[in-house]
Design a protein around this motif. Structure first.
Motif, PDB file in Angstrom:
ATOM      1  N   LYS A 170     -25.144 -22.272  20.117  1.00 49.80           N
ATOM      2  CA  LYS A 170     -23.877 -22.909  19.745  1.00 49.80           C
ATOM      3  C   LYS A 170     -22.916 -23.014  20.939  1.00 49.80           C
ATOM      4  N   VAL A 171     -22.973 -22.037  21.843  1.00 50.64           N
ATOM      5  CA  VAL A 171     -21.996 -22.019  22.938  1.00 50.64           C
ATOM      6  C   VAL A 171     -22.547 -22.610  24.234  1.00 50.64           C
ATOM      7  N   LYS A 172     -23.726 -23.207  24.187  1.00 49.09           N
ATOM      8  CA  LYS A 172     -24.292 -23.812  25.393  1.00 49.09           C
ATOM      9  C   LYS A 172     -23.349 -24.831  26.048  1.00 49.09           C
ATOM     10  N   PRO A 173     -22.589 -25.620  25.282  1.00 50.52           N
ATOM     11  CA  PRO A 173     -21.664 -26.565  25.912  1.00 50.52           C
ATOM     12  C   PRO A 173     -20.626 -25.896  26.819  1.00 50.52           C
ATOM     13  N   VAL A 174     -20.350 -24.621  26.599  1.00 54.27           N
ATOM     14  CA  VAL A 174     -19.403 -23.906  27.463  1.00 54.27           C
ATOM     15  C   VAL A 174     -19.965 -23.811  28.878  1.00 54.27           C
ATOM     16  N   TRP A 175     -21.255 -23.512  28.980  1.00 52.67           N
ATOM     17  CA  TRP A 175     -21.910 -23.477  30.293  1.00 52.67           C
ATOM     18  C   TRP A 175     -21.878 -24.859  30.938  1.00 52.67           C
ATOM     19  N   ASP A 176     -22.191 -25.876  30.146  1.00 58.15           N
ATOM     20  CA  ASP A 176     -22.222 -27.246  30.674  1.00 58.15           C
ATOM     21  C   ASP A 176     -20.859 -27.640  31.235  1.00 58.15           C
ATOM     22  N   ALA A 177     -19.793 -27.284  30.512  1.00 52.16           N
ATOM     23  CA  ALA A 177     -18.439 -27.637  30.948  1.00 52.16           C
ATOM     24  C   ALA A 177     -18.069 -26.888  32.226  1.00 52.16           C
ATOM     25  N   PHE A 178     -18.468 -25.614  32.307  1.00 51.21           N
ATOM     26  CA  PHE A 178     -18.167 -24.834  33.509  1.00 51.21           C
ATOM     27  C   PHE A 178     -18.862 -25.431  34.725  1.00 51.21           C
ATOM     28  N   ILE A 179     -20.144 -25.770  34.569  1.00 47.99           N
ATOM     29  CA  ILE A 179     -20.913 -26.316  35.682  1.00 47.99           C
ATOM     30  C   ILE A 179     -20.366 -27.673  36.112  1.00 47.99           C
ATOM     31  N   GLU A 180     -19.948 -28.474  35.133  1.00 48.28           N
ATOM     32  CA  GLU A 180     -19.384 -29.784  35.463  1.00 48.28           C
ATOM     33  C   GLU A 180     -18.119 -29.634  36.305  1.00 48.28           C
ATOM     34  N   GLN A 181     -17.339 -28.605  36.020  1.00 52.46           N
ATOM     35  CA  GLN A 181     -16.069 -28.420  36.710  1.00 52.46           C
ATOM     36  C   GLN A 181     -16.222 -27.651  38.026  1.00 52.46           C
ATOM     37  N   ASN A 182     -17.140 -26.677  38.063  1.00 55.14           N
ATOM     38  CA  ASN A 182     -17.219 -25.781  39.211  1.00 55.14           C
ATOM     39  C   ASN A 182     -18.540 -25.853  39.982  1.00 55.14           C
ATOM     40  N   GLY A 183     -19.464 -26.665  39.507  1.00 57.73           N
ATOM     41  CA  GLY A 183     -20.782 -26.714  40.141  1.00 57.73           C
ATOM     42  C   GLY A 183     -21.676 -25.594  39.632  1.00 57.73           C
ATOM     43  N   ASP A 184     -22.946 -25.660  40.005  1.00 53.94           N
ATOM     44  CA  ASP A 184     -23.902 -24.684  39.472  1.00 53.94           C
ATOM     45  C   ASP A 184     -24.371 -23.672  40.513  1.00 53.94           C
ATOM     46  N   THR A 185     -23.758 -23.666  41.705  1.00 53.51           N
ATOM     47  CA  THR A 185     -24.240 -22.799  42.780  1.00 53.51           C
ATOM     48  C   THR A 185     -24.199 -21.325  42.393  1.00 53.51           C
ATOM     49  N   LEU A 186     -23.041 -20.864  41.934  1.00 49.45           N
ATOM     50  CA  LEU A 186     -22.922 -19.443  41.603  1.00 49.45           C
ATOM     51  C   LEU A 186     -23.694 -19.106  40.334  1.00 49.45           C
ATOM     52  N   VAL A 187     -23.672 -19.979  39.358  1.00 51.07           N
ATOM     53  CA  VAL A 187     -24.431 -19.744  38.135  1.00 51.07           C
ATOM     54  C   VAL A 187     -25.914 -19.562  38.467  1.00 51.07           C
ATOM     55  N   ASN A 188     -26.458 -20.469  39.271  1.00 50.29           N
ATOM     56  CA  ASN A 188     -27.872 -20.365  39.640  1.00 50.29           C
ATOM     57  C   ASN A 188     -28.158 -19.120  40.459  1.00 50.29           C
ATOM     58  N   ALA A 189     -27.211 -18.744  41.334  1.00 58.24           N
ATOM     59  CA  ALA A 189     -27.398 -17.533  42.135  1.00 58.24           C
ATOM     60  C   ALA A 189     -27.425 -16.296  41.245  1.00 58.24           C
ATOM     61  N   ILE A 190     -26.561 -16.262  40.229  1.00 54.28           N
ATOM     62  CA  ILE A 190     -26.538 -15.133  39.304  1.00 54.28           C
ATOM     63  C   ILE A 190     -27.843 -15.079  38.512  1.00 54.28           C
ATOM     64  N   LEU A 191     -28.276 -16.229  38.019  1.00 55.03           N
ATOM     65  CA  LEU A 191     -29.516 -16.266  37.244  1.00 55.03           C
ATOM     66  C   LEU A 191     -30.717 -15.844  38.089  1.00 55.03           C
ATOM     67  N   ALA A 192     -30.749 -16.304  39.346  1.00 57.95           N
ATOM     68  CA  ALA A 192     -31.852 -15.938  40.224  1.00 57.95           C
ATOM     69  C   ALA A 192     -31.838 -14.430  40.519  1.00 57.95           C
ATOM     70  N   ALA A 193     -30.656 -13.904  40.787  1.00 59.29           N
ATOM     71  CA  ALA A 193     -30.541 -12.469  41.075  1.00 59.29           C
ATOM     72  C   ALA A 193     -30.865 -11.627  39.845  1.00 59.29           C
ATOM     73  N   SER A 194     -30.618 -12.189  38.658  1.00 59.15           N
ATOM     74  CA  SER A 194     -30.907 -11.466  37.419  1.00 59.15           C
ATOM     75  C   SER A 194     -32.388 -11.272  37.206  1.00 59.15           C
ATOM     76  N   GLN A 195     -33.196 -12.116  37.823  1.00 51.63           N
ATOM     77  CA  GLN A 195     -34.639 -12.048  37.645  1.00 51.63           C
ATOM     78  C   GLN A 195     -35.309 -11.023  38.561  1.00 51.63           C
ATOM     79  N   LYS A 196     -34.568 -10.525  39.535  1.00 50.66           N
ATOM     80  CA  LYS A 196     -35.153  -9.617  40.519  1.00 50.66           C
ATOM     81  C   LYS A 196     -35.304  -8.216  39.954  1.00 50.66           C
TER      82      LYS A 196
END
Length: 327
Positions: free
Chosen positions: A301-327
């Motif tokens: 239900k809250v997936k659009p919140v992520w989409d809105a954040f990425i649209e406004q701020n880019g996905d660089t930090l989000v992707n970095a967090i997700l990548a680091a979370s997998q380590k």
């Protein structure tokens, strides 16, 4: 005569020595918004005690809890201006200075505390902490509020439909504001210092905070239901006025950084070890607690919140967090 001069010389030396010693002493004003019963105060007291001991009293710490020096925004401004020396506030409060930092507080970003610690203490988190210096602050570490959970006076929250229509108090996090809007609640920004009264008088009938805050602010007195939604991990940031930090000796700086790291680790451990005890205390105070929350439905239900954040701020930090979370 010689003895008289010697006495005068000794007295002068002692006076100068005492003056020098007095000038060498530094007092740090440490401010946070939580009550003295909260784990944030435990961290502040640990910091106070250890800094004093390890600097042999050269650096003292004076603690101002429960918003004595203002709300979160005021405390941050005070720290940047040098009116306050050390602050501990929710990381979301720095998103005005560093919008990208709100990525850490996106709903359902961190599946576990351990993942959050790994990312915040690793390269990704430390790179954001280093950017505090661009705003006149020295980042000392990420302490913990914990996972945010919803409380309300209507009934148990198990699915997104149970949130619809709730008058939900929210903080200044755009991500959480957007989240509750997506869940069809009616979000209203209210400072935490005013929240108890807002709940008591029915201005709002719901709020979200980590367990420790719900207990220490006594929201259980004005809320009937606690639902373990764990919809967002809520880190705190401990930061110091940069000029004040740079004004310390190299050894004092090292001590402040070491003690801050140990204080963060200590407070995180307390947060984990005491959570069940705190939930029990809330139940004994009359709150009805439910854990049967459909987390997958909320995430969808809250997936659009992520989409809105990425649209406004880019996905660089989000992707970095997700990548680091997998380590």
């Amino acid at each position: 005569m010689k003895n008289h001069l010697t006495k005068i010389g000794l007295a002068t030396f002692l006076t100068l020595s005492m003056a020098t010693s007095s000038l060498a002493e530094v007092t740090l004003k440490f401010a946070h918004a939580a009550p003295e019963t909260d784990l944030q105060q435990d961290l502040a007291k640990f910091f106070q005690k250890e800094v004093d001991a390890r600097t042999n009293g050269e650096v003292k710490v004076q603690i101002f809890p429960q918003g004595q020096l203002g709300n979160d925004a005021t405390m941050i401004d005070g720290a940047r201006a040098g009116i306050i020396d050390v602050v501990m506030v929710g990381l979301n409060n720095f998103s005005g200075l560093m919008p990208e930092s709100a990525a850490f507080t996106l709903p359902f970003m961190f599946p576990t505390r351990e993942t959050a610690y790994s990312v915040l203490d690793g390269d990704v988190g430390q790179s954001v902490l280093a950017k505090f210096e661009d705003h006149g602050l020295k980042g000392l570490g990420y302490s913990e509020n914990g996972y945010r959970n919803m409380t309300n006076n209507k009934g148990p929250i198990r699915t997104p439909d149970d949130v619809a229509g709730l008058r939900m108090r929210v903080n200044n996090s755009k991500a959480l504001n957007d989240m509750f809007a997506a869940l069809d609640a009616n979000p209203q920004q209210i400072p935490v210092a005013e929240l108890y009264t807002a709940l008591e008088t029915g201005v709002v009938d719901s709020q979200d905070h980590p367990i420790g805050v719900t207990l220490s602010f006594k929201f259980y007195e004005v809320q009937d239901y606690l639902s373990m939604t764990q919809h967002a991990y809520s880190p705190l940031a401990v930061a110091m006025n940069l000029n004040k930090f740079n004004g310390l000796t190299e050894e004092q700086q090292k001590t402040v950084l070491e003690v801050a790291a140990e204080a963060v680790a200590m407070q995180r451990e307390l947060s984990i070890s005491k959570e069940d005890e705190m939930i029990t205390a809330l139940e004994e105070a009359g709150m009805k607690v439910n854990r049967d929350v459909d987390g997958a439905a909320f995430q969808d239900k809250v997936k659009p919140v992520w989409d809105a954040f990425i649209e406004q701020n880019g996905d660089t930090l989000v992707n970095a967090i997700l990548a680091a979370s997998q380590k």
